[in-house]
Design a protein around this motif. Structure first.
Motif, mmCIF file in Angstrom:
data_model
loop_
_atom_site.group_PDB
_atom_site.id
_atom_site.type_symbol
_atom_site.label_atom_id
_atom_site.label_comp_id
_atom_site.label_asym_id
_atom_site.label_seq_id
_atom_site.Cartn_x
_atom_site.Cartn_y
_atom_site.Cartn_z
ATOM 1 N N SER A 176 0.835 -1.196 0.000
ATOM 2 C CA SER A 176 0.000 0.000 0.000
ATOM 3 C C SER A 176 0.875 1.253 0.000
ATOM 4 O O SER A 176 1.998 1.244 0.517
ATOM 5 C CB SER A 176 -0.897 0.003 1.238
ATOM 6 O OG SER A 176 -1.344 1.301 1.548
ATOM 7 N N ASN A 177 0.356 2.338 -0.562
ATOM 8 C CA ASN A 177 1.086 3.606 -0.540
ATOM 9 C C ASN A 177 1.271 4.137 0.874
ATOM 10 O O ASN A 177 2.118 4.996 1.113
ATOM 11 C CB ASN A 177 0.348 4.656 -1.378
ATOM 12 C CG ASN A 177 0.689 4.539 -2.846
ATOM 13 O OD1 ASN A 177 1.248 3.538 -3.279
ATOM 14 N ND2 ASN A 177 0.349 5.554 -3.625
ATOM 15 N N PHE A 178 0.469 3.648 1.815
ATOM 16 C CA PHE A 178 0.597 4.071 3.207
ATOM 17 C C PHE A 178 1.306 3.017 4.056
ATOM 18 O O PHE A 178 1.294 3.070 5.273
ATOM 19 C CB PHE A 178 -0.786 4.364 3.806
ATOM 20 C CG PHE A 178 -1.364 5.691 3.371
ATOM 21 C CD1 PHE A 178 -0.703 6.516 2.477
ATOM 22 C CD2 PHE A 178 -2.575 6.112 3.860
ATOM 23 C CE1 PHE A 178 -1.236 7.724 2.067
ATOM 24 C CE2 PHE A 178 -3.130 7.337 3.473
ATOM 25 C CZ PHE A 178 -2.452 8.135 2.567
ATOM 26 N N GLY A 179 1.923 2.042 3.397
ATOM 27 C CA GLY A 179 2.667 1.012 4.111
ATOM 28 C C GLY A 179 1.831 -0.231 4.355
ATOM 29 O O GLY A 179 0.606 -0.185 4.470
ATOM 30 N N ILE A 201 -5.823 9.714 -9.979
ATOM 31 C CA ILE A 201 -6.652 9.109 -11.015
ATOM 32 C C ILE A 201 -5.951 7.974 -11.752
ATOM 33 O O ILE A 201 -6.601 7.068 -12.286
ATOM 34 C CB ILE A 201 -7.147 10.177 -12.016
ATOM 35 C CG1 ILE A 201 -8.295 9.636 -12.866
ATOM 36 C CG2 ILE A 201 -5.998 10.712 -12.854
ATOM 37 C CD1 ILE A 201 -9.536 9.287 -12.082
ATOM 38 N N THR A 202 -4.622 7.975 -11.780
ATOM 39 C CA THR A 202 -3.920 6.930 -12.523
ATOM 40 C C THR A 202 -3.952 5.582 -11.824
ATOM 41 O O THR A 202 -3.470 4.581 -12.370
ATOM 42 C CB THR A 202 -2.458 7.329 -12.778
ATOM 43 O OG1 THR A 202 -1.878 7.794 -11.541
ATOM 44 C CG2 THR A 202 -2.362 8.416 -13.820
ATOM 45 N N PHE A 203 -4.532 5.534 -10.630
ATOM 46 C CA PHE A 203 -4.632 4.267 -9.905
ATOM 47 C C PHE A 203 -5.911 3.491 -10.226
ATOM 48 O O PHE A 203 -6.091 2.367 -9.754
ATOM 49 C CB PHE A 203 -4.585 4.517 -8.390
ATOM 50 C CG PHE A 203 -3.260 5.013 -7.882
ATOM 51 C CD1 PHE A 203 -2.249 4.123 -7.554
ATOM 52 C CD2 PHE A 203 -3.026 6.363 -7.726
ATOM 53 C CE1 PHE A 203 -1.033 4.579 -7.070
ATOM 54 C CE2 PHE A 203 -1.811 6.831 -7.251
ATOM 55 C CZ PHE A 203 -0.807 5.938 -6.922
ATOM 56 N N ASN A 221 4.286 -0.338 -8.909
ATOM 57 C CA ASN A 221 3.951 0.918 -9.586
ATOM 58 C C ASN A 221 2.467 1.262 -9.454
ATOM 59 O O ASN A 221 2.113 2.374 -9.090
ATOM 60 C CB ASN A 221 4.351 0.831 -11.064
ATOM 61 C CG ASN A 221 4.048 2.098 -11.811
ATOM 62 O OD1 ASN A 221 4.117 3.186 -11.257
ATOM 63 N ND2 ASN A 221 3.713 1.970 -13.079
ATOM 64 N N LEU A 222 1.603 0.337 -9.772
ATOM 65 C CA LEU A 222 0.153 0.464 -9.571
ATOM 66 C C LEU A 222 -0.537 1.501 -10.443
ATOM 67 O O LEU A 222 -1.737 1.711 -10.311
ATOM 68 C CB LEU A 222 -0.156 0.794 -8.094
ATOM 69 C CG LEU A 222 0.339 -0.190 -7.033
ATOM 70 C CD1 LEU A 222 0.067 0.379 -5.649
ATOM 71 C CD2 LEU A 222 -0.328 -1.538 -7.176
#
Length: 541
Positions: free
Chosen positions: A142-145, A200-202, A224-225
């Protein structure tokens, strides 16, 4: 001016929790923004971007939306929001809102129904998976770990790019997309002028959900996601069914979009009016930001990126936002922060190819906070990173020093309106710590001072408007690149142009005489063949 009115506009970003509190509860609100519209009109901005103001549990500062059709009651009512739109329009100021549609809150009605009934329609609005071995469906981070997967009591796993309280929406589901488009058009009918579109690119996933290789000791590799093949189908559909109908401004936060993809996103027929230009947003890897090496490296990165993008699309250009530390700390050593360096920095970026954005407090020179206690901070990402770092044995003071330099909460402290308690932001207890320097850095002390940073920004905006045809159409051309520490570029079209020259060093620089009209300078007296430390000049022809 159909399809490109935003190319002559200056945008001011408002973080509503921290802008102005009208009722003393310590939280900024819509009526507080209304109270300050004359201040913004006097500054000269054309568009207000208001960060998330929807109903939300505020796990991630409003980027976890529980109801897209209702405003958060901490800011006021839907009627207050409509009043704000009306009052802004009276002052010829447009309003754009955040659009957060990669994910919602786990408190949203859709997710609550999906949790209770795996077979309901709303369950198809999210990514649910089951596994035979009770382990996460894959090892993505996750982007938040931690994992991108969290588990429900019934054993199902759900996907979240960010916090576990922010389940990702399944854009593969046609019914979900139609719900989103209905909501977008509902707000546009209310009279807003467009959206800043979050993450938005996610929205397009790698549907194989295959695990990634890991390094030794790594449990969750960075994935990358973003910008997966096929995302254009969704973005074209949203543009056709919503944005094109209203000639609205759309600015996308589009991580993962490189130079090769820029035209698809922000070109003449791109998905959006513009995307944020993250290509030169900081001086990464520089220990001494005042060194010629650091300045030249940053200049090369900026000019290379802007020159490429200016030929094929439109950018949103900025120095600060709600996810960044303050620009004066980001680009300058503390001992070099002054009116001259702040106005020089503003001059460098304002006439690049794109729409300039100003973040609240940037126009008066607000700076980072020295955080002394993690409990003074609010950012969920910072708190989780702090716990993880301290748990691994790192010095708590060193971790706090990192956040004092780079933390997101630096931009979220209350707007400093005057030198009264809490900077005039609230008569109550502010929701987050005020910067201790509000007695010396505040709007009241600058509005009527012709030599203030506020009034320099005001003159920059006026110059931008006076030369609208140039900033809208002219090509970008770097100039005088042989001078170390000098930022110089020209915007020229049909024989008319602007020449920006900035000495971004703390030393005098011998230059050459320019036989053009000097429209704006941050020094009262200048030597034609010398540039003072952090001197900025804007010429026209």
């Amino acid at each position: 001016m159909k399809n490109n009115w935003w190319k002559e506009s200056v945008v001011y970003q408002i973080y509503p929790q921290s802008f102005m509190d009208s009722n003393g509860d310590g939280i900024g609100d819509f009526n507080g923004i209304i109270q300050k519209l004359d201040y913004l009109q006097n500054l000269g901005v054309d568009v207000l971007w208001i960060c998330p103001m929807y109903a939300s549990p505020l796990v991630d500062n409003g980027y976890d939306i529980s109801d897209y059709y209702k405003v958060n009651p901490i800011f006021g009512t839907n009627e207050d929001m409509e009043h704000l739109i009306e009052e802004a329009q009276k002052r010829k100021i447009k309003i754009i809102l955040d659009l957060v549609v990669n994910h919602c809150s786990d408190q949203h009605e859709w997710f609550q129904k999906a949790m209770k009934d795996p077979n309901c329609e709303e369950a198809s609005y999210f990514y649910f998976r089951t596994t035979e071995n009770d382990k996460e469906p894959n090892n993505w981070r996750s982007n938040f770990g931690g994992s991108v997967w969290s588990r429900l009591p019934d054993g199902r796993w759900y996907y979240h790019t960010f916090a576990k309280e922010q389940p990702d929406l399944n854009w593969e589901c046609k019914e979900l997309r139609q719900k989103i488009y209905e909501m977008i058009n509902w707000w546009l009918e209310k009279g807003i002028a467009g959206f800043r579109i979050d993450a938005i690119t996610f929205i397009k996933k790698d549907l194989s959900f295959a695990s990634r290789p890991t390094n030794d000791g790594e449990r969750y590799p960075v994935e990358n996601l973003t910008d997966y093949k096929g995302i254009g189908t969704f973005l074209d559909e949203m543009k056709e069914q919503c944005f094109d109908k209203y000639n609205c401004m759309t600015v996308a936060e589009a991580p993962g979009v490189d130079d090769a993809a820029f035209e698809r996103y922000a070109g003449k027929n791109g998905y959006f009016s513009m995307i944020f230009d993250f290509g030169w947003e900081n001086m990464e890897g520089e220990n001494d930001k005042s060194s010629i090496h650091a300045v030249e490296r940053w200049k090369k990165k900026m000019f290379t990126h802007v020159a490429h993008n200016s030929g094929i699309g439109w950018s949103a250009i900025f120095l600060e936002n709600h996810d960044q530390s303050r620009c004066l700390n980001k680009f300058l050593e503390r001992e070099n922060i002054s009116f001259y360096s702040a106005s020089a920095l503003a001059s460098i970026y304002f006439f690049l190819y794109g729409t300039p954005f100003i973040y609240q407090g940037q126009e008066i020179g607000m700076t980072n906070v020295k955080w002394k206690n993690i409990n003074d901070m609010d950012d969920i990402r910072a708190k989780r990173t702090y716990e993880e770092a301290v748990g691994q044995g790192k010095d708590p003071d060193e971790v706090l020093a990192y956040f004092s330099e780079l933390g997101r909460d630096n931009a979220r402290t209350p707007m400093q309106w005057d030198d009264s308690e809490n900077g005039g932001f609230t008569c109550g207890k502010p929701w987050i710590k005020c910067n201790d320097n509000y007695r010396t850095i505040n709007a009241q002390s600058q509005v009527n001072d012709p030599d203030s940073l506020y009034n320099y920004y005001k003159r920059l905006i006026q110059c931008y408007h006076d030369h609208a045809d140039i900033v809208r159409q002219a090509e970008f051309r770097p100039m005088y690149e042989e001078y170390p520490g000098l930022f110089a570029y020209e915007r020229e079209v049909n024989g008319k142009g602007l020449l920006v020259i900035v000495n971004f060093t703390n030393e005098k620089l011998m230059f050459q005489k320019i036989d053009q009209k000097c429209e704006l300078c941050n020094y009262h007296e200048t030597e034609s063949e010398w540039l003072q430390p952090y001197e900025a000049r804007i010429y026209s022809k």
